[in-house]
Design a protein around this motif. Structure first.
Motif, short mmCIF file in Angstrom:
data_model
loop_
_atom_site.label_atom_id
_atom_site.label_comp_id
_atom_site.label_asym_id
_atom_site.label_seq_id
_atom_site.Cartn_x
_atom_site.Cartn_y
_atom_site.Cartn_z
N ASP A 67 0.85 -1.19 0.00
CA ASP A 67 0.00 0.00 0.00
C ASP A 67 0.89 1.25 0.00
OD1 ASP A 67 -1.78 2.04 0.39
OD2 ASP A 67 -2.57 1.30 2.30
N PRO A 68 0.88 2.03 -1.07
CA PRO A 68 1.75 3.22 -1.14
C PRO A 68 1.38 4.28 -0.11
CG PRO A 68 0.21 3.20 -2.97
CD PRO A 68 0.08 1.87 -2.30
N GLU A 69 0.19 4.16 0.48
CA GLU A 69 -0.23 5.13 1.49
C GLU A 69 0.11 4.67 2.91
OE1 GLU A 69 -1.43 8.03 0.57
OE2 GLU A 69 -1.25 7.38 -1.52
N ALA A 70 0.59 3.45 3.05
CA ALA A 70 0.90 2.92 4.38
C ALA A 70 2.13 3.59 4.96
CB ALA A 70 1.10 1.41 4.31
N PRO A 71 2.23 3.72 6.29
CA PRO A 71 3.43 4.27 6.91
C PRO A 71 4.66 3.48 6.49
CG PRO A 71 1.65 4.09 8.51
CD PRO A 71 1.18 3.36 7.28
N TRP A 72 5.77 4.17 6.36
CA TRP A 72 6.99 3.54 5.85
C TRP A 72 7.44 2.35 6.70
CZ3 TRP A 72 11.42 3.20 8.80
CH2 TRP A 72 11.48 4.01 9.94
N ASP A 73 7.30 2.47 8.02
CA ASP A 73 7.77 1.38 8.87
C ASP A 73 6.89 0.14 8.73
OD1 ASP A 73 5.76 2.89 10.07
OD2 ASP A 73 6.44 2.49 12.11
N GLU A 74 5.60 0.34 8.49
CA GLU A 74 4.72 -0.80 8.27
C GLU A 74 5.09 -1.52 6.97
OE1 GLU A 74 0.59 0.04 8.47
OE2 GLU A 74 0.68 0.91 10.49
N VAL A 75 5.44 -0.74 5.95
CA VAL A 75 5.86 -1.34 4.68
C VAL A 75 7.11 -2.18 4.88
CG1 VAL A 75 6.71 -0.87 2.35
CG2 VAL A 75 4.82 0.47 3.27
N LEU A 76 8.09 -1.64 5.60
CA LEU A 76 9.33 -2.38 5.81
C LEU A 76 9.10 -3.65 6.60
CD1 LEU A 76 11.99 0.40 6.53
CD2 LEU A 76 11.21 -0.54 4.35
N ARG A 77 8.28 -3.56 7.63
CA ARG A 77 7.97 -4.76 8.42
C ARG A 77 7.30 -5.83 7.55
NH1 ARG A 77 6.11 -0.73 12.11
NH2 ARG A 77 7.55 -0.47 13.87
N GLY A 78 6.34 -5.39 6.75
CA GLY A 78 5.60 -6.33 5.92
C GLY A 78 6.46 -6.99 4.87
N VAL A 79 7.28 -6.20 4.17
CA VAL A 79 8.13 -6.76 3.13
C VAL A 79 9.20 -7.68 3.74
CG1 VAL A 79 9.79 -6.23 1.30
CG2 VAL A 79 7.72 -4.85 1.55
#
Length: 218
Positions: A67-79
């Motif tokens: 999700d490009p709108e998700a907080p950056w730290d959530e993106v890193l955790r998810g990936v």
């Protein structure tokens, strides 16, 4: 008849699950596919090229729905979690991926997801790129170590107990601080340990984004 590239990769991954990375050879792969080796040399000139193809296939499912709108730290955790799971899905998966440096759609998508999240949060190109690869290297190293503890990698419960016994014999007098941490060192909650390390990396990146730390120039 020329054999399809995807079929070769699928067969190589199946062989990987059965015999580990050392057991993946061009000869064994040819035997499994019932073809002469030149049939798949068309796609993979040597074993390293084959490993590159396998590494690409391993991350085929990673970072598909960021999700490009998700907080950056959530993106890193998810990936990071998806990458770990993808590497764990195959025996020696982390060892296959490590050191390949392949440039493919699948691999670049994983990097794009993390670098893009950091850039959108205000990170410099350097912090975003180096931060991304620090995270990938952490996932690789952690997963490689945890896969090394799997029974099919040669360390069963008895061997693990023997190593712990050696530890408790050697550490008390010469390495007291290590001995004191025995329970934590041998803690088998690998998910919690993975999150612990990941969060420390994210905390460091947050410090860069907050401006409290700056990377030196070239």
């Amino acid at each position: 008849m020329r054999i399809q590239r995807e079929k070769v990769v699928r067969a190589a991954l199946a062989l990987l699950d059965e015999e580990g990375i050392e057991g993946v050879t061009m000869r064994k792969l040819a035997q499994r596919l019932k073809v002469q080796a030149p049939s798949f040399y068309w796609h993979f000139a040597n074993k390293q090229a084959l490993l590159d193809g396998m590494a690409d296939a391993l991350v085929e499912s990673v970072a598909r729905s960021v999700d490009p709108e998700a907080p950056w730290d959530e993106v890193l955790r998810g990936v990071a979690a998806e990458l770990r799971q993808a590497l764990r899905s195959r025996r020696d998966g982390a060892r296959v991926f490590a050191g390949t440096y392949v440039v493919t759609e699948n691999v670049l998508r994983v990097s794009e997801a993390m670098i893009g999240a950091l850039r959108r949060a205000g990170a410099s190109s350097r912090v975003a790129a180096w931060g991304c690869f620090s995270l990938v290297n952490y996932v690789l190293g952690f997963t490689m170590e945890e896969q090394g503890l799997e029974p099919r990698s040669g360390i069963d419960a008895a061997e693990f107990a023997l190593r712990r016994e050696r530890f408790t014999t050697l550490a008390p007098t010469r390495f007291p601080h290590v001995f004191e941490a025995l329970a934590d060192i041998f803690d088998e909650d690998l998910d919690a340990r993975f999150v612990f390390g990941l969060e420390r990396l994210i905390t460091g990146l947050r410090a860069d984004l907050d401006g409290s730390e700056r990377l030196p120039g070239p």
